[in-house]
Design an enzyme around this catalytic site. Structure first.
Site, mmCIF file in Angstrom:
data_model
loop_
_atom_site.group_PDB
_atom_site.id
_atom_site.type_symbol
_atom_site.label_atom_id
_atom_site.label_comp_id
_atom_site.label_asym_id
_atom_site.label_seq_id
_atom_site.Cartn_x
_atom_site.Cartn_y
_atom_site.Cartn_z
ATOM 1 N N HIS A 20 2.096 -0.856 -5.135
ATOM 2 C CA HIS A 20 2.120 -1.570 -4.868
ATOM 3 C C HIS A 20 1.211 -2.398 -3.985
ATOM 4 C CE1 HIS A 20 6.030 -0.858 -3.888
ATOM 5 N NE2 HIS A 20 6.060 -1.850 -3.480
ATOM 6 N N PHE B 169 1.245 -0.995 -0.136
ATOM 7 C CA PHE B 169 0.619 0.337 0.024
ATOM 8 C C PHE B 169 0.573 1.442 0.152
ATOM 9 C CE2 PHE B 169 -2.565 -3.571 1.521
ATOM 10 C CZ PHE B 169 -3.952 -2.606 0.888
ATOM 11 N N HIS B 170 2.220 1.134 -1.120
ATOM 12 C CA HIS B 170 2.677 2.073 -1.139
ATOM 13 C C HIS B 170 3.009 2.187 -2.461
ATOM 14 C CE1 HIS B 170 5.892 -0.655 0.844
ATOM 15 N NE2 HIS B 170 6.019 -0.180 -0.065
ATOM 16 N N ALA B 171 3.786 3.611 -2.701
ATOM 17 C CA ALA B 171 4.552 2.897 -4.129
ATOM 18 C C ALA B 171 5.908 3.948 -4.033
ATOM 19 C CB ALA B 171 4.109 4.150 -5.080
#
Ligand code: TYD
Length: 136
Positions: free
Chosen positions: A96, A49-51
């Protein structure tokens, strides 16, 4: 998909098992500064839950199976990793999410930079703003 690719590593197979190797700038398109691995993830758990702003990574599932949802403001895809000779390259500005970890699954990640929290985009709206110039 933008800044993503499936990589195939050599798989030296014999009746005694399989051997794969990853060499920087040959099997992955960057110099490897960091390796980390994720184990013991419950079947209901979701991670990621980040990029990242700069980081390039290759994710390899060494045991079991893991699903990775990769997205950007205009595309979304889910990739299942279940082969130690396959890696998922994720470059900058790819949101992602990892889920459906099977019991005993092991995720190995090789990364282009040392750990730096300031490289993370952890808020989806902030990510959308940051990535707008690249996706129009
Ligand atoms: P994070 O990257 O958010 O994990 P995931 O995307 O798999 O959910 O990292 C989880 C925690 O671990 C966070 O506190 C940062 C820390 N961490 C390190 O200290 N070093 C590392 O190399 C990584 C990847 C994370």
């Amino acid at each position: 998909m933008y800044n993503c690719a499936l990589l195939k590593f050599k798989d030296i197979a014999s009746h005694d098992g399989h051997l794969s190797s990853i060499e920087e700038k040959i099997d992955v398109p960057f110099k490897i500064k960091r390796v980390y691995y994720i184990t013991g993830v419950g079947q209901e758990a979701e991670r990621g839950f980040h990029a990242h702003k700069k980081l390039q990574q290759v994710l390899i599932c060494l045991n079991g199976s893991i699903k990775i949802r990769i997205k950007n403001p205009i595309e979304e895809e889910t990739v299942q990793l279940n082969n130690p000779a396959t890696g998922l390259y994720i470059g900058p500005l790819v949101w992602h999410e990892m889920f459906d970890f099977t019991k005993e699954s092991v995720l190995l990640v090789v990364a282009s930079e040392h750990y730096a929290e300031e490289d993370y985009l952890r808020d989806y709206n902030h990510y959308l703003n940051e990535s707008k110039p690249f996706f129009g």
